[in-house]
Design an enzyme around this catalytic site. Structure first.
Site, PDB file in Angstrom:
ATOM      1  N   SER A 166      15.581  47.298  68.767  1.00  8.51           N
ATOM      2  CA  SER A 166      14.381  46.959  67.986  1.00  8.51           C
ATOM      3  C   SER A 166      13.183  46.878  68.932  1.00  8.51           C
ATOM      4  O   SER A 166      13.345  46.744  70.146  1.00  8.51           O
ATOM      5  CB  SER A 166      14.626  45.591  67.335  1.00  8.51           C
ATOM      6  OG  SER A 166      13.427  44.963  66.981  1.00  8.51           O
ATOM      7  N   TYR A 183      16.690  36.731  67.143  1.00 10.70           N
ATOM      8  CA  TYR A 183      16.729  38.181  66.894  1.00 10.70           C
ATOM      9  C   TYR A 183      16.196  38.938  68.108  1.00 10.70           C
ATOM     10  O   TYR A 183      16.787  39.931  68.550  1.00 10.70           O
ATOM     11  CB  TYR A 183      15.918  38.486  65.637  1.00 10.70           C
ATOM     12  CG  TYR A 183      15.974  39.933  65.198  1.00 10.70           C
ATOM     13  CD1 TYR A 183      17.116  40.459  64.589  1.00 10.70           C
ATOM     14  CD2 TYR A 183      14.877  40.778  65.362  1.00 10.70           C
ATOM     15  CE1 TYR A 183      17.169  41.785  64.175  1.00 10.70           C
ATOM     16  CE2 TYR A 183      14.925  42.105  64.947  1.00 10.70           C
ATOM     17  CZ  TYR A 183      16.073  42.609  64.354  1.00 10.70           C
ATOM     18  OH  TYR A 183      16.122  43.916  63.949  1.00 10.70           O
TER      19      TYR A 183
HETATM   20  P1  NAD Z   1      20.213  45.474  55.923  1.00 10.46           P
HETATM   21  O1  NAD Z   1      20.256  43.988  55.781  1.00 10.46           O
HETATM   22  O2  NAD Z   1      19.686  46.282  54.796  1.00 10.46           O
HETATM   23  O3  NAD Z   1      21.683  46.008  56.238  1.00 10.46           O
HETATM   24  C1  NAD Z   1      22.584  45.323  57.029  1.00 10.46           C
HETATM   25  C2  NAD Z   1      23.991  45.631  56.521  1.00 10.46           C
HETATM   26  O4  NAD Z   1      24.916  44.972  57.380  1.00 10.46           O
HETATM   27  C3  NAD Z   1      24.254  45.122  55.097  1.00 10.46           C
HETATM   28  O5  NAD Z   1      24.839  46.134  54.318  1.00 10.46           O
HETATM   29  C4  NAD Z   1      25.229  43.965  55.311  1.00 10.46           C
HETATM   30  O6  NAD Z   1      26.157  43.792  54.233  1.00 10.46           O
HETATM   31  C5  NAD Z   1      25.921  44.394  56.579  1.00 10.46           C
HETATM   32  N1  NAD Z   1      26.524  43.271  57.298  1.00 10.46           N
HETATM   33  C6  NAD Z   1      26.003  42.031  57.485  1.00 10.46           C
HETATM   34  N2  NAD Z   1      26.880  41.276  58.156  1.00 10.46           N
HETATM   35  C7  NAD Z   1      27.960  42.067  58.403  1.00 10.46           C
HETATM   36  C8  NAD Z   1      29.194  41.852  59.052  1.00 10.46           C
HETATM   37  N3  NAD Z   1      29.504  40.668  59.574  1.00 10.46           N
HETATM   38  N4  NAD Z   1      30.065  42.875  59.123  1.00 10.46           N
HETATM   39  C9  NAD Z   1      29.768  44.084  58.581  1.00 10.46           C
HETATM   40  N5  NAD Z   1      28.623  44.344  57.935  1.00 10.46           N
HETATM   41  C10 NAD Z   1      27.738  43.331  57.859  1.00 10.46           C
HETATM   42  O7  NAD Z   1      19.449  45.753  57.289  1.00 10.46           O
HETATM   43  P2  NAD Z   1      18.647  47.024  57.796  1.00 10.46           P
HETATM   44  O8  NAD Z   1      17.204  46.724  57.675  1.00 10.46           O
HETATM   45  O9  NAD Z   1      19.176  48.263  57.178  1.00 10.46           O
HETATM   46  O10 NAD Z   1      18.985  46.993  59.347  1.00 10.46           O
HETATM   47  C11 NAD Z   1      20.058  47.717  59.945  1.00 10.46           C
HETATM   48  C12 NAD Z   1      19.967  47.539  61.451  1.00 10.46           C
HETATM   49  O11 NAD Z   1      18.700  48.000  61.919  1.00 10.46           O
HETATM   50  C13 NAD Z   1      20.069  46.092  61.923  1.00 10.46           C
HETATM   51  O12 NAD Z   1      20.714  46.052  63.172  1.00 10.46           O
HETATM   52  C14 NAD Z   1      18.636  45.687  62.093  1.00 10.46           C
HETATM   53  O13 NAD Z   1      18.497  44.597  62.968  1.00 10.46           O
HETATM   54  C15 NAD Z   1      18.076  46.964  62.665  1.00 10.46           C
HETATM   55  N6  NAD Z   1      16.619  47.118  62.566  1.00 10.46           N
HETATM   56  C16 NAD Z   1      15.999  47.090  61.355  1.00 10.46           C
HETATM   57  C17 NAD Z   1      14.621  47.270  61.317  1.00 10.46           C
HETATM   58  C18 NAD Z   1      13.902  47.270  59.999  1.00 10.46           C
HETATM   59  O14 NAD Z   1      12.668  47.387  60.003  1.00 10.46           O
HETATM   60  N7  NAD Z   1      14.607  47.158  58.867  1.00 10.46           N
HETATM   61  C19 NAD Z   1      13.901  47.459  62.490  1.00 10.46           C
HETATM   62  C20 NAD Z   1      14.578  47.469  63.709  1.00 10.46           C
HETATM   63  C21 NAD Z   1      15.936  47.314  63.726  1.00 10.46           C
END
Ligand code: NAD
Length: 270
Positions: free
Chosen positions: A151, A164
């Site tokens: 990130s 985070y």
């Molecule tokens: P999201 O919350 O939509 O998806 C996360 C998924 O992980 C969900 O489907 C959830 O059920 C699953 N999950 C949670 N705990 C779990 C566990 N213990 N075991 C297995 N699955 C589990 O999040 P997102 O926005 O799609 O983010 C995905 C990744 O990208 C994350 O690592 C997040 O930190 C990273 N990220 C997101 C952004 C953003 O802007 N959304 C930016 C930078 C990084």
């Protein structure tokens, strides 16, 4: 362009039914990869598998809690039985929660330990454990690609999201560590890289970026003004980089953390 392909590869995606990884799953499937969708949200993952199969590609969903080694081992066995091996691991499970986020109502000094640990564990241990399990398959076959999700918070910590930011910095660090380990101890054909998405508007962060009436929060306005391209990213804009990193075109790239951020990490604000 002959090297830019992942056709026929088996890709395991954790957190697969989330906003970003469901998009990655659709894109990888559309480019010919066979997809194992791992998530604790079994129903959503099952629906996504149906959707991908319905579009003529191949996907299967498996229950997997990335914080539970036994659960990952079980999913790993199921993936191996179904697909015979693993070529690509995308460690997508991760995220933050309001209880681990400092705010005017909840100061840093009062953030509960269980919320902080949950965020640290989900992002860091939830990346390390699946790499142990699926990395073993890759070590046996002597090839593979891991893509972690870091990130912007890993380069410079973001205000408020203390655990985070620390966890994502650790994910970037682990990406480099793991890249060296695989090359030196298993095979230089096992590569580990990370993408560092910039600011994408998703369910995970909308409480930080949007007011209940849909207008931008002050934080949202700061993000847009700090992004030279002047907008949030779209989840689909991550896919090209992930496909590239997993393709033979990236055969000499390991230990890299690639920003996909509209220039945010390049801009000091002046
Ligand atoms: P999201 O919350 O939509 O998806 C996360 C998924 O992980 C969900 O489907 C959830 O059920 C699953 N999950 C949670 N705990 C779990 C566990 N213990 N075991 C297995 N699955 C589990 O999040 P997102 O926005 O799609 O983010 C995905 C990744 O990208 C994350 O690592 C997040 O930190 C990273 N990220 C997101 C952004 C953003 O802007 N959304 C930016 C930078 C990084």
């Amino acid at each position: 362009m002959a090297n830019f392909h992942i056709k026929g590869k088996t890709a395991v995606i954790t957190g697969a039914s989330g906003i970003l990884c469901s998009t990655l799953a659709r894109e990888l499937a559309a480019h010919g990869a066979k997809i194992a969708l791992l998530d604790i949200a079994s129903e959503r993952a099952g629906q996504l598998a149906q959707e991908i199969n319905g579009a003529g590609a191949e996907a299967v969903s498996f229950y997997c809690d990335v914080l539970n080694r036994e659960s990952i081992e079980k999913a790993g066995q199921a993936v191996a039985n179904r697909f015979g091996g693993v070529d690509i691991l995308i460690n997508g499970a991760g995220g933050n929660k309001p209880a681990a986020t400092a705010s005017p109502e909840l100061s840093f000094f009062d953030l509960p330990g269980d919320a902080l640990s949950w965020v640290l564990n989900l992002n860091l241990m939830g990346t390390i454990y699946p790499t142990q399990v699926f990395g073993r398959f890759m070590a046996k076959q002597g090839s593979g690609c891991v893509v972690n999700i870091s990130s912007m918070a890993a380069f410079t910590p973001l205000t408020n999201t203390v655990a985070y930011s620390a966890a994502k910095a650790a994910v970037s660090n682990f990406t480099q560590w793991m890249a060296v380990y695989f090359s030196q101890n298993c095979s230089p054909k096992i590569r580990v890289n990370a993408i560092a998405p910039g600011f994408l508007l998703t369910q995970q962060n909308d409480y930080l970026l949007k007011n209940p009436d849909g207008s931008d929060t002050e934080r949202g306005r700061k993000i847009i003004s700090g992004t030279p391209m002047g907008r949030y990213g779209l989840p689909a804009e991550l896919a090209g980089a992930v496909i590239f990193l997993c393709s033979p075109a990236a055969s000499f790239i390991t230990g890299a953390v690639l920003p996909i951020d509209g220039g945010f990490s390049a801009y000091c604000g002046v």
